[in-house]
Design a protein around this motif. Structure first.
Motif, PDB file in Angstrom:
ATOM      1  N   ASP A 437       0.846  -1.196   0.000  1.00  0.00           N
ATOM      2  CA  ASP A 437       0.000   0.000   0.000  1.00  0.00           C
ATOM      3  C   ASP A 437       0.880   1.244   0.000  1.00  0.00           C
ATOM      4  O   ASP A 437       1.839   1.335   0.778  1.00  0.00           O
ATOM      5  CB  ASP A 437      -0.905   0.038   1.236  1.00  0.00           C
ATOM      6  CG  ASP A 437      -1.971  -1.055   1.197  1.00  0.00           C
ATOM      7  OD1 ASP A 437      -2.148  -1.669   0.134  1.00  0.00           O
ATOM      8  OD2 ASP A 437      -2.604  -1.290   2.248  1.00  0.00           O
ATOM      9  N   LEU A 438       0.560   2.210  -0.840  1.00  0.00           N
ATOM     10  CA  LEU A 438       1.281   3.479  -0.898  1.00  0.00           C
ATOM     11  C   LEU A 438       0.286   4.626  -0.748  1.00  0.00           C
ATOM     12  O   LEU A 438      -0.747   4.649  -1.419  1.00  0.00           O
ATOM     13  CB  LEU A 438       2.018   3.625  -2.239  1.00  0.00           C
ATOM     14  CG  LEU A 438       3.119   2.604  -2.532  1.00  0.00           C
ATOM     15  CD1 LEU A 438       3.675   2.821  -3.933  1.00  0.00           C
ATOM     16  CD2 LEU A 438       4.223   2.677  -1.499  1.00  0.00           C
ATOM     17  N   LYS A 439       0.606   5.564   0.125  1.00  0.00           N
ATOM     18  CA  LYS A 439      -0.258   6.722   0.306  1.00  0.00           C
ATOM     19  C   LYS A 439      -0.085   7.686  -0.867  1.00  0.00           C
ATOM     20  O   LYS A 439       0.948   7.693  -1.547  1.00  0.00           O
ATOM     21  CB  LYS A 439       0.090   7.431   1.620  1.00  0.00           C
ATOM     22  CG  LYS A 439      -0.156   6.566   2.841  1.00  0.00           C
ATOM     23  CD  LYS A 439       0.303   7.285   4.109  1.00  0.00           C
ATOM     24  CE  LYS A 439       0.119   6.398   5.334  1.00  0.00           C
ATOM     25  NZ  LYS A 439       0.627   7.038   6.563  1.00  0.00           N
ATOM     26  N   ARG A 440      -1.121   8.487  -1.078  1.00  0.00           N
ATOM     27  CA  ARG A 440      -1.087   9.438  -2.198  1.00  0.00           C
ATOM     28  C   ARG A 440       0.130  10.350  -2.107  1.00  0.00           C
ATOM     29  O   ARG A 440       0.812  10.608  -3.122  1.00  0.00           O
ATOM     30  CB  ARG A 440      -2.365  10.275  -2.215  1.00  0.00           C
ATOM     31  CG  ARG A 440      -2.399  11.301  -3.357  1.00  0.00           C
ATOM     32  CD  ARG A 440      -3.628  12.187  -3.264  1.00  0.00           C
ATOM     33  NE  ARG A 440      -4.845  11.479  -3.637  1.00  0.00           N
ATOM     34  CZ  ARG A 440      -5.315  11.387  -4.878  1.00  0.00           C
ATOM     35  NH1 ARG A 440      -4.646  11.941  -5.874  1.00  0.00           N
ATOM     36  NH2 ARG A 440      -6.439  10.744  -5.132  1.00  0.00           N
ATOM     37  N   GLU A 441       0.445  10.852  -0.888  1.00  0.00           N
ATOM     38  CA  GLU A 441       1.584  11.762  -0.753  1.00  0.00           C
ATOM     39  C   GLU A 441       2.910  11.058  -1.034  1.00  0.00           C
ATOM     40  O   GLU A 441       3.858  11.672  -1.535  1.00  0.00           O
ATOM     41  CB  GLU A 441       1.606  12.416   0.629  1.00  0.00           C
ATOM     42  CG  GLU A 441       1.563  11.461   1.809  1.00  0.00           C
ATOM     43  CD  GLU A 441       0.140  11.222   2.295  1.00  0.00           C
ATOM     44  OE1 GLU A 441      -0.015  10.978   3.506  1.00  0.00           O
ATOM     45  OE2 GLU A 441      -0.806  11.290   1.468  1.00  0.00           O
ATOM     46  N   GLU A 442       2.969   9.761  -0.732  1.00  0.00           N
ATOM     47  CA  GLU A 442       4.176   9.003  -1.052  1.00  0.00           C
ATOM     48  C   GLU A 442       4.356   8.890  -2.565  1.00  0.00           C
ATOM     49  O   GLU A 442       5.479   9.015  -3.081  1.00  0.00           O
ATOM     50  CB  GLU A 442       4.108   7.608  -0.437  1.00  0.00           C
ATOM     51  CG  GLU A 442       4.211   7.601   1.075  1.00  0.00           C
ATOM     52  CD  GLU A 442       3.989   6.232   1.682  1.00  0.00           C
ATOM     53  OE1 GLU A 442       4.666   5.916   2.684  1.00  0.00           O
ATOM     54  OE2 GLU A 442       3.164   5.466   1.138  1.00  0.00           O
ATOM     55  N   CYS A 443       3.273   8.677  -3.257  1.00  0.00           N
ATOM     56  CA  CYS A 443       3.342   8.620  -4.721  1.00  0.00           C
ATOM     57  C   CYS A 443       3.700   9.995  -5.297  1.00  0.00           C
ATOM     58  O   CYS A 443       4.505  10.102  -6.229  1.00  0.00           O
ATOM     59  CB  CYS A 443       2.020   8.137  -5.299  1.00  0.00           C
ATOM     60  SG  CYS A 443       1.634   6.408  -4.910  1.00  0.00           S
ATOM     61  N   ALA A 444       3.111  11.041  -4.748  1.00  0.00           N
ATOM     62  CA  ALA A 444       3.389  12.391  -5.248  1.00  0.00           C
ATOM     63  C   ALA A 444       4.869  12.725  -5.114  1.00  0.00           C
ATOM     64  O   ALA A 444       5.448  13.414  -5.972  1.00  0.00           O
ATOM     65  CB  ALA A 444       2.532  13.413  -4.502  1.00  0.00           C
ATOM     66  N   ASN A 445       5.489  12.247  -4.039  1.00  0.00           N
ATOM     67  CA  ASN A 445       6.905  12.532  -3.811  1.00  0.00           C
ATOM     68  C   ASN A 445       7.824  11.822  -4.794  1.00  0.00           C
ATOM     69  O   ASN A 445       9.018  12.130  -4.868  1.00  0.00           O
ATOM     70  CB  ASN A 445       7.299  12.156  -2.375  1.00  0.00           C
ATOM     71  CG  ASN A 445       6.682  13.073  -1.346  1.00  0.00           C
ATOM     72  OD1 ASN A 445       6.347  14.221  -1.647  1.00  0.00           O
ATOM     73  ND2 ASN A 445       6.510  12.585  -0.128  1.00  0.00           N
TER      74      ASN A 445
END
Length: 563
Positions: A437-445
């Motif tokens: 699972d990856l959070k949206r902010e982790e993907c944005a980074n």
């Protein structure tokens, strides 16, 4: 005359930020009429016989040269700490010597206010009522009682006499309130004697001034710490909060942060300096969030510093396994006796290790680690395994419940290697299903060219990992989301693996297959798909993206060893 209304409940409620004092009904020369604020300024009345009803006699005893934390002579907080270290232990054992005298008969009142951590005396009243001992008049009688009660019998080198107002002091301090309102004959006497060490003189005078004016003259950290200690001793919560606020405005250093965390742990002290200790913890956690950059410095920190660091959500570590290994290494260095090490690990440090996010391989090692008591280790590992077995939504509920408490064992840190959930099968074929699972902010980074790796998982005795990338699509020349599978071990080992990538997608929120393939792995190689969702990065990250469910991207990889 001045009239005032003293409410015992309001005066000493530690949750209040101001303290009720008397409001004068007049406005004369030199007097300042109280405003609506309950922190009225009575500086004009300090040591003025016209506005005082008692005399305070301060007997100052000598200090040994090496134990005097003279704030003016301390060039830094480190100097103050070195001077104060020995005094701190003595401070916990001291009694405040309070005398109420009215010649020819002398009465001595000893008001013991031990730290909450100290063991109470056998005959101590649980309500901390002042103890009174009758004595014959004269110095011999007084000295014998001082000795009987274990008081400081150091030679008095200097005496100060001040005019004081009992209502003003009582309004600021439960210590003085009890002294002046205990219903005994002594409360009606005019003379009060305090005995202090020379090292406490400057701080006590600052404290008395504060009780009248609500201001302090000292501005240095060592000076403020001395006043803070005196305010704790005489139970002036408003002054302790004021010192705490001023100290928070002084740039913090590792030395000062550790000193704030090691202040005496009385109940009043703990409440009044909570914001200061919180700031000290945040400072240490931010400074040492990447432990690997300061490993020697961090290894030398005391227990309070280690607790502040490993309790932080922002710790930058590869995985929770690394936190466990670090805590174990530090405890072995500082507590070489096994019994002491076990006690520290179980009672103080284990609560900050987030066992549910450790790998199963490392959890197995916890069960056989001699540093942990077997029963405690079993409990921690079982709790971690039960959490891993929970459905994702239940894990989020548990984490949310924990986030409001000091114990944050179910709250995930921002690990360099993201935790995964793995289901393994041996029959009919060796296979594993991995959930990342990856959070949206982790993907944005990840934009424009970042990547994030999962923790290792194992299949057929070999270690594998997933990595998510932000790539440039080679055909369309736009950024996109990619997912790859790699094998850790380098060398001559080769593995033929069938794999499938899937992701949850709206509106059904079910896992939908996105890519299938097969690959013969050799050590250090990775394979995958550069544009997993076949859309540009901007569409993938859009607010109406099909792949973020409650702000989380749910990925699944299924691996099967080919026969």
């Amino acid at each position: 005359m001045m009239k005032g209304e003293l409410n015992n409940t309001d005066l000493f409620d530690p949750r209040t930020t101001t303290t009720s004092v008397m409001e004068p009904e007049f406005s004369g020369a030199g007097a300042r009429t109280a405003t609506s604020s309950t922190d009225a300024d009575f500086a004009f009345a300090f040591n003025d016989s016209n506005f005082s009803d008692r005399l305070l006699r301060i007997e100052i005893t000598g200090d040994s040269p090496d134990s005097r934390p003279d704030s003016d002579a301390c060039a830094s907080i480190a100097d103050w700490a070195r001077h104060r270290k020995r005094r701190r232990e003595d401070f916990k054992k001291e009694s405040s010597v309070v005398e109420l005298t009215d010649c020819p008969e002398e009465q001595i009142l000893n008001d013991n206010q031990p730290d909450m951590d100290d063991e109470p005396c056998e005959n101590q009243d649980e309500d901390a009522v002042a103890m009174v001992e009758e004595s014959p008049s004269g110095d011999d009688g007084a000295n014998s009682i001082d000795s009987d009660w274990g008081m400081d019998c150091s030679q008095v080198v200097r005496i100060k006499t001040l005019h004081i107002s009992s209502p003003i002091l009582a309004a600021k301090s439960p210590f003085f309130y009890k002294l002046f309102s205990n219903g005994m004959r002594e409360s009606e006497q005019r003379h009060v004697t305090l005995r202090i060490n020379a090292s406490e003189e400057a701080a006590l005078m600052e404290l008395l001034n504060f009780m009248y004016s609500s201001t302090l003259k000292t501005t240095t950290a060592p000076g403020l710490l001395d006043v803070l200690m005196a305010a704790d001793k005489f139970e002036v919560a408003s002054c302790m909060r004021h010192c705490s606020r001023l100290l928070r405005n002084i740039p913090m250093t590792p030395e000062s942060a550790l000193l704030y965390l090691e202040l005496p742990s009385s109940v009043l002290m703990a409440e009044a300096v909570q914001a200061l200790t919180d700031a000290a913890k945040q400072y240490l956690a931010a400074r040492y969030k990447d432990i690997s950059k300061f490993i020697d410095e961090v290894m030398a920190l005391p227990l309070a510093g280690i607790e502040a660091i490993v309790s932080s959500d922002d710790l930058q570590v590869a995985s929770e396994d690394a936190v466990y290994d670090f805590v174990l290494k530090w405890s072995r260095t500082h507590y070489q006796k096994l019994e002491e090490r076990r006690e520290i690990l179980v009672s103080r440090l284990a609560r900050y290790i987030r066992f549910p996010y450790m790998t199963c391989r490392k959890l197995k090692k916890v069960l056989t680690c001699n540093d942990f008591d077997h029963e405690a280790a079993s409990k921690l590992v079982l709790e971690a395994l039960f959490f891993k077995a929970e459905a994702p939504h239940r894990q989020r509920v548990l984490a949310a419940e924990e986030s409001a408490t000091l114990n944050r064992r179910f709250v995930e840190r921002a690990y360099k290697y993201r935790p995964v959930k793995v289901v393994e099968f041996d029959l009919p074929r060796q296979q594993c299903v991995v959930y990342l699972d990856l959070k949206r902010e982790e993907c944005a980074n990840l934009f424009p060219s970042g990547r994030v790796y999962s923790q290792a998982f194992h299949l057929g005795g070999q270690g594998f990992f997933l990595s998510a990338h932000c790539n440039m699509d080679q055909q369309s020349s736009f950024h996109c989301f990619g997912l790859f599978l790699g094998m850790q071990e380098k060398g001559s080992v080769s593995f033929a693996v069938d794999y499938e990538f899937a992701a949850r997608s709206k509106p059904t929120e079910e896992f939908l297959s996105k890519y299938k393939g097969n690959y013969t792995f050799t050590g250090g190689k990775a394979v995958g798909y550069r544009n997993l969702f076949a859309i540009p990065w901007t569409n993938f990250m859009a607010d109406d993206s099909l792949y973020f469910i409650n702000g989380v991207l749910h990925l699944r990889a299924e691996l099967t060893i080919r026969q």
